[in-house]
Design an enzyme around this catalytic site. Structure first.
Site, mmCIF file in Angstrom:
data_model
loop_
_atom_site.group_PDB
_atom_site.id
_atom_site.type_symbol
_atom_site.label_atom_id
_atom_site.label_comp_id
_atom_site.label_asym_id
_atom_site.label_seq_id
_atom_site.Cartn_x
_atom_site.Cartn_y
_atom_site.Cartn_z
ATOM 1 N N GLU A 188 43.956 82.373 -7.351
ATOM 2 C CA GLU A 188 44.144 81.112 -6.637
ATOM 3 C C GLU A 188 45.036 81.212 -5.400
ATOM 4 O O GLU A 188 46.100 80.583 -5.325
ATOM 5 C CB GLU A 188 44.684 80.048 -7.603
ATOM 6 N N GLU A 295 37.867 80.499 -13.818
ATOM 7 C CA GLU A 295 38.670 79.557 -14.614
ATOM 8 C C GLU A 295 37.966 78.217 -14.635
ATOM 9 O O GLU A 295 37.472 77.749 -13.614
ATOM 10 C CB GLU A 295 40.074 79.351 -13.997
HETATM 11 O O1 LIG Z 1 47.339 79.660 -14.210
HETATM 12 C C1 LIG Z 1 46.482 78.542 -14.201
HETATM 13 C C2 LIG Z 1 46.119 78.215 -12.788
HETATM 14 O O2 LIG Z 1 45.325 79.266 -12.255
HETATM 15 C C3 LIG Z 1 45.427 76.839 -12.659
HETATM 16 O O3 LIG Z 1 45.676 76.362 -11.377
HETATM 17 C C4 LIG Z 1 45.216 75.043 -11.060
HETATM 18 C C5 LIG Z 1 43.715 75.034 -10.915
HETATM 19 O O4 LIG Z 1 43.253 73.790 -10.523
HETATM 20 C C6 LIG Z 1 43.779 73.301 -9.291
HETATM 21 O O5 LIG Z 1 43.243 72.046 -9.042
HETATM 22 C C7 LIG Z 1 41.837 71.931 -9.162
HETATM 23 C C8 LIG Z 1 41.187 72.350 -7.869
HETATM 24 O O6 LIG Z 1 39.761 72.112 -7.936
HETATM 25 C C9 LIG Z 1 39.430 70.753 -8.181
HETATM 26 O O7 LIG Z 1 38.014 70.632 -8.168
HETATM 27 C C10 LIG Z 1 39.967 70.336 -9.533
HETATM 28 O O8 LIG Z 1 39.631 68.971 -9.807
HETATM 29 C C11 LIG Z 1 41.497 70.510 -9.552
HETATM 30 O O9 LIG Z 1 41.967 70.291 -10.881
HETATM 31 C C12 LIG Z 1 45.298 73.205 -9.406
HETATM 32 O O10 LIG Z 1 45.834 72.759 -8.183
HETATM 33 C C13 LIG Z 1 45.866 74.565 -9.787
HETATM 34 O O11 LIG Z 1 47.260 74.439 -10.002
HETATM 35 O O12 LIG Z 1 46.011 75.886 -13.510
HETATM 36 C C14 LIG Z 1 46.218 76.193 -14.846
HETATM 37 C C15 LIG Z 1 47.141 77.370 -14.872
HETATM 38 O O13 LIG Z 1 47.495 77.647 -16.194
#
Ligand SMILES: O[C@@H]1[C@@H](O)[C@H](O[C@@H]2CO[C@@H](O[C@@H]3CO[C@@H](O)[C@H](O)[C@H]3O)[C@H](O)[C@H]2O)OC[C@H]1O
Length: 474
Positions: A188, A295
């Site tokens: 990410e 993920e």
């Molecule tokens: O280590 C993990 C980590 O990799 C994970 O990061 C989050 C992933 O989601 C992000 O937001 C998403 C972005 O895409 C959109 O379509 C979704 O609706 C959002 O939820 C978020 O910003 C990251 O922090 O999170 C879990 C950790 O354990």
């Protein structure tokens, strides 16, 4: 045994037969995370605090035992029994080098990683090594273990040099191991540059460094902005980066407490699930490249917090899960659900409430939940009103609305205020308290606590595992 390779849009094994990787992320292990194991803040903070309470020897002993018990042969046997064939292993750079002693490989750096990769291989499970944290932090998320919201990895070349050095070492170490499916170079990334030039330059550098020592393994490259955006990837990516797959993270808004409405499988909701997924992978498809969903996955309600609503919420979450799985099955997409093991929010297996660890932290975890100290799947109903005046103050004080839109675009003013004030600031004040819970413990007590994470001390999330099993061998 042949190495997995990328061939056009597919992953292939020996003699070119297609292999679809279906599995889970082993989060919370060599990258611990607050909601996964229950501490506040970041891993580096609790490690420092525990050393302050127990001293270096006992603190190292606890974390070493935690790493040992968290994943054993029993986990791998169970995982494989579901028909799953790949584990994405999140690693933290801090296991390999120290910020105060950069580019010097730590003694025992590979001890646990080698052990788990070998345990998985013995059960015919591939592994993907996922660099979950980079020196300086590659995003403002707690999961990059930097403790701050500005991702310094992109502004200090030396941080990037260190990661190139580390990947060279890792590639040298695993270059002959075909059970390692590949290297997920950076989890990410969130490069704020308008053209994402920092990320592309880094990918070029790390690609060259890895290929200088290892021509065998697949590279899995996440899109920018939390693996959602490939808009600035080079036109010639296919030729420029050979044997490379591209990773999206497909978290669906309906799988979380802040879902805009309860998920009911309506036509419009199904359409939104599919459209969001297609948008994330559009560039990969347009270029005829290979996609991997590194993920995804809902979080689940917990009886201790959600009471009588728990079952109903979780039925809806399982519907989201199944609908996502169906979309992926239609596309024969390789995926890695987040995540394998935790203390009961998202994992396929989770530490039982009857273990010493969960008993010790019971009231601490309740308080942490009420204060919404973790950002992931937060439930902020008890504290939201406290932060609203700050949100309003910022909105009222910034004259031009466009200046309220900072990078990353996913973070609204509310989200930013929350992240900074709760997950960093409030969390910081709870770190010492977490560590003090270990006061006076001897080696035997510490091992008992670490053993709470053993497979035999975990419960299984049956609804989730059933859905994964049904999709594993498709
Ligand atoms: O280590 C993990 C980590 O990799 C994970 O990061 C989050 C992933 O989601 C992000 O937001 C998403 C972005 O895409 C959109 O379509 C979704 O609706 C959002 O939820 C978020 O910003 C990251 O922090 O999170 C879990 C950790 O354990």
């Amino acid at each position: 045994m042949a190495f997995l390779k990328v061939s056009g849009t597919k992953l292939v094994g020996g003699e070119g037969s297609e292999v679809v990787l279906r599995g889970a992320g082993l989060g919370g292990w060599m990258t611990m995370e607050n909601f996964i194991t229950g501490y506040p803040g970041c891993e580096f903070q609790v490690r420092e605090a525990l050393e302050g309470v127990l001293g270096e020897e006992k603190s190292n002993y606890f974390f070493d035992k935690f790493l040992e018990h968290f994943f054993t042969e029993k986990d791998a046997v169970f995982f494989r029994s579901l028909g799953l064939n790949c584990i994405r292993i999140a690693i933290n750079y801090r296991h390999f080098e120290d910020d105060l002693n950069p580019r010097v490989l730590k003694k025992d750096a590979y001890k646990h990683l080698d052990r788990v990769i070998n345990i998985c291989a013995a059960q015919s499970i591939y592994t993907v090594i996922d660099m979950h944290t980079a020196p300086g932090g590659q995003s403002g998320g707690w999961h990059s273990d930097s403790g701050v919201h500005i991702a310094k990895f992109w502004v200090h070349k030396d941080f990037q040099d260190r990661l190139v050095w580390l990947w060279t070492d890792i590639a040298e170490h695993y270059k002959d191991n075909p059970w390692v499916a590949g290297y997920n170079v950076l989890n990410e990334p969130a490069d704020p540059h308008p053209t994402h030039s920092g990320l592309i330059t880094f990918y070029d550098r790390v690609y060259t460094a890895i290929r200088n020592v290892d021509l065998n393994h697949i590279l899995f490259l996440d899109g920018n902005t939390f693996a959602t955006d490939f808009s600035h990837f080079p036109e010639n990516s296919g030729e420029r980066w050979e044997n490379t797959a591209y990773s999206i993270h497909d978290y669906a808004v309906y799988g979380f407490p802040n879902s805009p409405e309860p998920y009911e499988r309506s036509g419009a909701q199904l359409e939104r699930l599919r459209k969001t997924y297609e948008r994330k992978r559009r560039w990969i498809d347009e270029k005829g490249l290979c996609a991997w969903n590194g993920e995804w996955g809902p979080v689940y309600a917990r009886r201790e917090y959600d009471a009588e609503e728990t079952d109903q919420i979780n039925e809806r979450r399982y519907m989201v899960l199944e609908d996502q799985l169906q979309i992926y099955a239609q596309d024969k997409l390789s995926w890695s659900i987040w995540l394998y093991k935790d203390i009961g929010f998202q994992g396929m297996v989770y530490v039982s409430q009857l273990t010493p660890y969960m008993k010790l932290f019971k009231t601490f975890l309740e308080r942490k939940h009420r204060l919404a100290v973790d950002a992931w799947g937060k439930d902020d109903k008890d504290v939201k009103h406290i932060y609203q005046p700050i949100v309003q103050l910022i909105k009222d004080s910034v004259s031009d609305d466009s200046n309220l839109k900072l990078y990353p675009p996913l973070w609204s003013v509310e989200e930013r205020v929350t992240r900074l004030s709760r997950t960093m600031l409030v969390a910081e004040f709870l770190v010492k308290e977490w560590a003090e819970m270990f006061s006076g413990m001897d080696f035997a007590n510490l091992e008992e606590l670490a053993k709470s994470f053993r497979f035999e001390n975990c419960e299984k999330r049956e609804g989730l595992n059933k859905a994964l099993r049904a999709n594993a061998g498709l």
